[in-house]
Enzyme design. Structure first.
Site, PDB file in Angstrom:
ATOM      1  N   ASP A 109     -28.191  31.753 -20.568  1.00  0.00           N
ATOM      2  CA  ASP A 109     -29.060  32.838 -21.049  1.00  0.00           C
ATOM      3  C   ASP A 109     -28.204  33.990 -21.572  1.00  0.00           C
ATOM      4  O   ASP A 109     -28.724  34.931 -22.176  1.00  0.00           O
ATOM      5  CB  ASP A 109     -29.947  33.357 -19.911  1.00  0.00           C
ATOM      6  CG  ASP A 109     -31.139  32.436 -19.674  1.00  0.00           C
ATOM      7  OD1 ASP A 109     -31.401  31.570 -20.520  1.00  0.00           O
ATOM      8  OD2 ASP A 109     -31.794  32.580 -18.623  1.00  0.00           O
TER       9      ASP A 109
ATOM     10  N   ASP B 101     -37.672  23.688 -19.453  1.00  0.00           N
ATOM     11  CA  ASP B 101     -36.931  24.578 -18.556  1.00  0.00           C
ATOM     12  C   ASP B 101     -37.056  24.111 -17.110  1.00  0.00           C
ATOM     13  O   ASP B 101     -37.912  23.286 -16.768  1.00  0.00           O
ATOM     14  CB  ASP B 101     -37.500  25.999 -18.705  1.00  0.00           C
ATOM     15  CG  ASP B 101     -36.425  27.063 -18.598  1.00  0.00           C
ATOM     16  OD1 ASP B 101     -35.444  26.833 -17.876  1.00  0.00           O
ATOM     17  OD2 ASP B 101     -36.592  28.127 -19.222  1.00  0.00           O
TER      18      ASP B 101
HETATM   19  C1  GLA Z   1     -35.221  30.709 -18.484  1.00  0.00           C
HETATM   20  C2  GLA Z   1     -34.577  30.325 -19.793  1.00  0.00           C
HETATM   21  C3  GLA Z   1     -34.811  31.403 -20.820  1.00  0.00           C
HETATM   22  C4  GLA Z   1     -36.286  31.641 -20.995  1.00  0.00           C
HETATM   23  C5  GLA Z   1     -36.917  31.967 -19.643  1.00  0.00           C
HETATM   24  C6  GLA Z   1     -38.418  32.047 -19.744  1.00  0.00           C
HETATM   25  O1  GLA Z   1     -34.559  31.772 -17.883  1.00  0.00           O
HETATM   26  O2  GLA Z   1     -33.216  30.070 -19.611  1.00  0.00           O
HETATM   27  O3  GLA Z   1     -34.217  31.062 -22.044  1.00  0.00           O
HETATM   28  O4  GLA Z   1     -36.884  30.504 -21.570  1.00  0.00           O
HETATM   29  O5  GLA Z   1     -36.602  30.991 -18.665  1.00  0.00           O
HETATM   30  O6  GLA Z   1     -39.006  32.325 -18.540  1.00  0.00           O
END
Ligand code: GLA
Length: 712
Positions: free
Chosen positions: A511, A447
């Site tokens: 997301d 990430d």
């Molecule tokens: C980001 C990712 C999510 C999740 C969060 C965790 O927003 O896109 O899918 O993994 O971080 O903090």
């Protein structure tokens, strides 16, 4: 030797370049494959401009690297200087290496002490061309590069439709099409990652171009940092396209014999419409770019994020694994929250050690349980980041990208680490590597949750180095752990580009997994990227990002457009829901092998609220079609669906694969007649030419259809 002409032919495209008076070559044709032979004199005659009044007295060119010194008034391909001198340049072609699939030009400006290497390569099968420049300082003193564009391409004025992708967190890949007129269209991205805001790609097309017909050219800069895309209109040269990295001031200062190389610009063109443009890019990514593991059976993921967030607890996790396994998951991913002090997003980033207060026996009980179910194990990391509230930051505050004395600018309470620092790089490599070995991790969700600003390293700008270091860290891990799979995620889809795909192989597009929102996100994504590399998870009945409520069928059918997985809490499914999820994951498993090589067709809209796309196997024996409604259709029935891309001579059995079809006809009195038996057999020709009726489709419903060749 003057003029000189160069040619590259792929399966369906030709590229012709001409160099006059030893200047850097100019693209004189880039379009459908030419069957005719051409020579340099003919090309010169055909492409030499009139000399208009009130302009320079001589003819001017628009070469791969446009130069002000030769009469170009647009954006110079190179902008740089030697302590204020050598601010303008004029290169002469010195040598050319010509191959059937590449051209490499070497040009020099001896008075400026510069050498330019231009490389154009093609992948014949997919019709994708790759373009890049490398600049070398051959003089003794330092040369500052302010900007070096990738090779510049002239565009016809008839290509006046410009499609780009934009968005924000939770709403990535939103398509925008504008009509170009006078002036410049420019996107500057300074967010230190590919960004939610803009995507580094564009499609130029004609007014009549659609999904299934018409001329278009797509261009995509394979780079995960700062960039500029511009389409400019200049009276001497009609229109041109130029893309390149945006450098921070003083970021690239070349000593003698040092070089700066641009990111690669990828282009593809077609006269057969936008779906074909996408198919060409997909084929290129599959054959030339993506790691080999992306070509194997892609497992069904179950990710802990939306099920538990930071509420990590061994009993809950074990129960989640059991429930996910019962629903068909093949890989369990422990998302954010497992490492030291990470009980919320306030603290812990950078401390890549398992939190023993939550996991006294480490992750072993969880990983062993996952393996006992025959599943794979994946773990979340955010390697480039640190929370000020972390052991790492407390012991090494100097490891952060920063410009003292100016204060840090936190985002999600985190800062960006300066990966150009060798000691930090080693720390990250070893701390991740140890865990990969210890738990035999199959997959990392990598990430990157904030934009980068003030990317200073020891008072020098370091954004360019930062991106190269990210690629290097991924490569080092891939090399050390050849079976490891890395996914690129950046607050959803803020780092999806051909640059990162050389080091990763799956991406998290957003997301936002609300299926209705996903229609546009997945549509925009599919313009450039093959669907099978996109994580597409089924969410909860109430979407976490939007609060919208949708049926399980709609959520699952939309998730089948990518690498299917679960983000919902499988523990909470009732028996009926579990059976429905199982039904769709079984469909994914039965079809995933051919889906990985499928041709994707986006069909023109029948009515505004209906979105149809299909995946047709490379041998045309099987296809899956999705129809999703995001509103109420105006006509009393949705109308007729004419399929595309099938074999006209083959007989197909068409079946509706929805687990539940009643919900498709809430207020309708009957389904279309062919659905009474839920199946019909028809030739590809009739399915494409006559088509067939769709059922009444209330808002937020989805239909999944399969065409299977009967004799196959
Ligand atoms: C980001 C990712 C999510 C999740 C969060 C965790 O927003 O896109 O899918 O993994 O971080 O903090």
């Amino acid at each position: 030797m003057n003029p000189r002409f160069f040619r590259l032919d792929s399966n369906d495209s030709s590229l012709l370049l001409l160099s006059l008076a030893h200047a850097i070559p100019t693209v004189v044709y880039y379009g459908a494959k030419l069957r005719s032979a051409v020579d340099a004199d003919t090309l010169q005659t055909l492409t030499s401009n009139a000399i208009p009044n009130a302009k320079l007295d001589g003819r001017t060119q628009l070469p791969l690297l446009p130069e002000n010194s030769r009469g170009f008034f647009g954006e110079p391909g190179l902008q740089g200087h030697r302590n204020g001198g050598n601010f303008t340049h004029q290169f002469l072609l010195e040598s050319v290496e010509e191959n059937t699939d590449s051209l490499c030009f070497v040009a020099s400006d001896n008075s400026a002490g510069l050498q330019l290497n231009i490389t154009i390569s093609l992948h014949a099968l997919s019709n994708v061309f790759s373009w890049k420049h490398r600049l070398t300082n051959t003089a003794k003193t330092e040369f500052t590069v302010d900007y070096l564009g990738c090779p510049t391409l002239p565009m016809s004025l008839a290509m006046n439709q410009l499609t780009t992708l934009h968005g924000r967190w939770g709403k990535e890949f939103q398509q925008q099409t504008v009509e170009l007129a006078a002036g410049r269209f420019q996107i500057d991205n300074r967010r230190g990652r590919t960004s939610h805001e803009h995507f580094p790609g564009l499609i130029l097309s004609e007014g009549t171009t659609g999904e299934l017909a018409g001329t278009a050219i797509a261009a995509h800069l394979g780079w995960s940092g700062n960039y500029r895309l511009l389409v400019d209109n200049i009276s001497e040269h009609q229109r041109y396209l130029q893309c390149g990295e945006l450098l921070l001031p003083g970021e690239v200062i070349l000593k003698q014999n040092e070089s700066y190389e641009t990111p690669v610009l990828f282009t593809t063109q077609s006269d057969a419409g936008l779906s074909t443009i996408s198919q060409q890019l997909h084929q290129f990514a599959r054959n030339k770019l993506l790691p080999k593991w992306t070509r194997t059976k892609r497992p069904v993921h179950s990710n802990s994020w939306e099920a538990l967030y930071f509420d990590h607890d061994m009993d809950k996790l074990i129960a989640l694994v059991d429930a996910a396994h019962a629903t068909g998951a093949e890989r369990f991913i422990l998302d954010d929250g497992w490492f030291n002090a990470r009980r919320s997003d306030d603290a812990g980033l950078g401390d890549w050690q398992v939190d023993e207060t939550v996991f006294p026996d480490g992750l072993h009980p969880l990983v062993d349980h996952v393996r006992s179910k025959g599943m794979q194990f994946g773990l979340w990391f955010e390697p480039e980041m640190v929370n000020p509230d972390s052991a790492l930051f407390r012991s090494h505050p100097e490891w952060v990208l920063q410009c003292p004395p100016y204060p840090l600018l936190p985002a999600r309470k985190q800062e960006v680490l300066d990966l150009s620092q060798p000691e930090l790089f080693e720390y990250l490599f070893y701390s991740i590597s140890i865990l990969v070995e210890q738990y035999q991790i199959d997959y990392i969700k990598w990430d990157m949750n904030r934009d980068t600003l003030n990317a200073g390293s020891g008072q020098q700008a370091s954004q360019h180095k930062q991106i190269l270091a990210v690629y290097r860290l991924m490569d080092a891990l891939n090399k050390k752990h050849p079976k490891l799979e890395i996914e690129s995620c950046a607050s959803g889809g803020a780092r999806v580009d051909f640059g990162i795909l050389e080091h990763t192989g799956r991406v998290w597009a957003s997301d936002n997994i609300d299926p209705i929102e996903r229609i546009d996100i997945q549509h925009g994504f599919s313009l450039f990227f093959p669907p099978e590399i996109m994580g597409a998870h089924i969410g909860s009945a109430t979407a976490h990002l939007t609060g919208r409520q949708t049926t399980l069928d709609t959520r699952a059918i939309v998730a089948l457009q990518g690498q299917t997985g679960f983000e919902f809490d499988s523990r909470k499914l009732n028996d009926e829901e579990r059976a429905t999820v199982k039904h769709y994951t079984d469909i994914y498993k039965q079809n995933r092998e051919w889906l990985g090589e499928a041709r994707l067709w986006r069909l023109p809209s029948i009515q505004e609220c209906l979105h149809v796309c299909g995946m047709v196997s490379a041998d045309q024996t099987i296809a899956l079609w999705t129809v999703v409604s995001n509103g109420s259709h105006l006509q009393a029935t949705p109308g007729k669906l004419n399929l595309h891309g099938l074999n006209p001579d083959a007989i197909y059995e068409v079946t509706c694969l929805n687990a539940n079809i009643d919900y498709l006809a809430h207020f309708g009195k009957a389904l279309p007649q062919w659905m009474d038996d839920n199946s019909m057999s028809l030739s590809g020709e009739l399915l494409m030419r006559i088509g067939f009726m769709l059922p009444y489709m209330p808002p937020q419903t989805a239909l999944l259809l399969r065409c299977r060749e009967l004799s196959a």
